[in-house]
Design an enzyme around this catalytic site. Structure first.
Site: not given
Ligand code: 0X9
Ligand code: ZN
Length: 604
Positions: A90-93, A165, A218-219, A265, A287
């Protein structure tokens, strides 16, 4: 000037903080160009331990770079374990990039002076990809600081696919992922549609001895295990959970931050889900800092970089140590040295029969179904020192369903926690041999052993990939059920008589049932139930055995049950006494004799 420097060093020592010997600065975030410069700087300072590789190309054509750290950076050595750390899906992290660079910088700086780390690193190839998403990273520096996705042109006026994703396991569920191109979590047109994700997938697939995978984000301060697409537990959840809780306590030990093991989530098409499913090697998402902050949480002040890096180093080092060492271990086959993997698939078969651990055995060797046997497990400690609080989990499983330990169908036989002296230690557990067949109708089960220690954890559930896991296949013997001996009885008296049988006591495990004869009154057919004269006499005399008329002969079945703990081939004598009790009033005297049968506990 000199005295001021001394004062600073002294303060650092009093605080118990190790003076960092790395060559990179973490006073501020590295720009995209700064990341390239940092990699070049590390490579120039440590030419014998590092190499810079391009593992793929972004959608806009930028290289995705990896720093390889090993004793032989120029060659890919299959005898060494591969440990992979990536950052900035993720670019902003941005803070995730800093962690990746810091890890590289610290490993290289500590390599000469830290004997244990030195030995670990010499057994490994450590690969660090600081920026998975270079287009997005650049975009956050020149256009939109809070851009998340990559920079794919979706062709509808929107840009970007969420690389986290787009992985191909459980891709496309609308579980924390979106099919809308404008969404921050747009999953793309198909699994692995994005070149950045393909690059990391292919890079992992090309590793010959992958041990573990870490992806920094992050985060929120979390240390997450798969699954991500569902809240259900993955296979091997206990293995992952042990690693997770160790990491969380190591993180907390540095600056007191408590990273959470859960997120609120789900998200499908996520990196660690793919890696755990596909490669069955430990895969985690960290994170990083901070805990809270809205959108600004993606841009913590630069002063947060170093503490974030520092607190995440020990858990990364622990994974590296697990990946490198045998430590406490069990053999997968006779002649296994603890080398991992102990067996590889050669196309037509396995290089070694890893299901024949000589460290797992039973007494007795013959396993009668339902019998309780002693299961002996020998564990090796080659660290040269006593290792405290080693846990040994012993399971059995249906090998046609899974040969991983633990696995969802495995049955826990027992757990032991031990202080393991150097050398070999054997533990003994009671095991009730499973009855029936496995799912393929075979008398075939596999006992698996998982050895865990805080400084030597299994990073997989696959036996052949970890010296912490061993298994042995066993063949069971069908239950030795029963034998039926027929006893012939003839009434040679000239009055009706009751037949009584008696069996002498048998050795342990053997038992006898003599079916009770029907009790009087004896029905003699409808519509009237009449009693024969002898039945009436039998009732008057309270007779319990079979009633014979003069000259009548019957066969009385005597069932001998043979218990599971009776060894096959055992013989015993069945001594049966028979007697006739004449059905006449007065004192009934027994008349008769007995037989001895030689019984053998053969398999039925
Ligand atoms: O949503 C994501 O891809 C990750 N969080 S972020 O805020 N950096 O975008 C979490 C991915 C891992 N998720 C789980 N293990 N549930
Ligand atoms: Zn991320």
């Amino acid at each position: 000037m000199k005295s001021v420097f001394r004062l600073v060093a002294l303060v650092a020592c009093i605080a118990g903080v190790q003076v960092q010997a790395g060559i990179l600065s973490f006073a501020d975030y590295h720009t995209p160009a700064g990341v390239d410069a940092a990699l070049t700087q590390l490579n120039a300072a440590y030419p014998a331990q590092t190499a810079i590789l391009t593992v793929g190309t972004s959608i806009q054509g930028r290289p995705i770079k990896a720093l390889k750290i090993s004793g032989s950076p120029g060659v890919d050595d299959p005898s060494k374990g591969d440990v992979v750390f990536v950052a900035l899906h993720h670019a902003r992290e941005w803070i995730s990039v800093e962690m990746a660079l810091y890890l590289a910088d610290e490993l290289l700086a500590r390599y000469p002076g830290d004997a244990e780390l030195h030995a670990d690193m010499d057994r490994l190839q450590i690969w660090i990809v600081p920026v998975v998403n270079p287009d997005g990273y650049l975009y956050t520096t020149n256009t939109d600081r809070y851009w998340r996705k990559n920079r794919r042109d979706n062709g509808d006026g929107t840009f970007g696919v969420d690389p986290n994703r787009n992985w191909g396991f459980q891709w496309g569920l609308l579980s924390g992922a979106s099919n809308m191109t404008s969404s921050e979590t747009y999953y793309g047109t198909g699994p692995f549609s994005e070149p950045e994700v393909v690059a990391i997938r292919d890079f992992l697939a090309a590793r010959q001895n992958l041990k573990c995978f870490m992806t920094y984000h992050s985060y929120s301060e979390l240390f997450l295990r798969p699954w991500s697409y569902t809240t259900s537990a993955p296979p091997g959840a206990t293995t992952l959970a042990s690693l997770q809780s160790r990491a969380i306590s190591r993180i907390a030990a540095v600056h007191g931050e408590t990273y959470s093991p859960t997120i609120w989530y789900t998200s499908s098409g996520e990196a660690t889900d793919y890696v755990w499913n596909q490669h069955r090697v430990a895969a985690f998402t960290t994170e990083l800092r901070p805990t809270l902050g809205g959108i600004g949480g993606f841009a913590p002040p630069p002063a947060q970089i170093l503490p974030s890096n520092e607190e995440n180093l020990p858990s990364a080092m622990a994974l590296i140590h697990d990946a490198a060492r045998t430590g406490v271990w069990i053999k997968d086959y006779t002649g296994d040295t603890g080398q991992e993997p102990s067996a590889v698939w050669t196309g037509g078969g396995w290089s070694h029969a890893f299901w024949e651990s000589p460290d797992i055995s039973t007494v007795p060797a013959v396993l009668n179904q339902g019998a309780t046997v002693n299961l002996n497990v020998t564990v090796h400690n080659d660290t040269g020192a006593t290792q405290n609080n080693v846990t040994v989990d012993v399971y059995y499983t249906d090998p046609r369903i899974s040969l991983e330990f633990p696995n969802p169908v495995a049955v826990l036989i027992g757990t032991r926690t031990l202080n393991l002296a150097p050398g070999d230690t054997t533990i003994t557990l009671a095991w009730v041999v499973p009855t029936g067949t496995n799912s393929w109708g075979e008398l075939h089960w596999c006992v698996g052993v998982v050895i865990k220690h805080d400084r030597d954890m299994p990073l997989t559930t696959q036996v052949q990939k970890s010296s912490n896991i061993g298994c042995r296949n066993f063949q069971t013997q069908p239950i030795l059920t029963s034998a039926i001996v027929f006893v012939a009885a003839e009434n040679y008296l000239h009055v009706a008589a009751e037949v009584v049988l008696h069996v002498d006591p048998l050795p342990e495990g053997w038992s006898v049932i003599i079916p009770h004869p029907p009790e009087p009154p004896y029905p003699e057919g409808p519509p009237l139930v009449r009693m024969s004269p002898s039945a009436r006499k039998a009732r008057l005399l309270n007779a319990k055995g079979a009633i014979l008329e003069p000259g009548q002969t019957i066969l009385i079945p005597v069932r001998v049950n043979i218990g599971p703990n009776v060894a096959v081939g055992t013989e015993t004598d069945l001594r049966i006494h028979g007697a006739l009790l004449p059905l006449i009033a007065g004192k009934r005297e027994a008349a008769g004799n007995g037989y001895t049968f030689r019984l053998s506990a053969d398999r039925r």
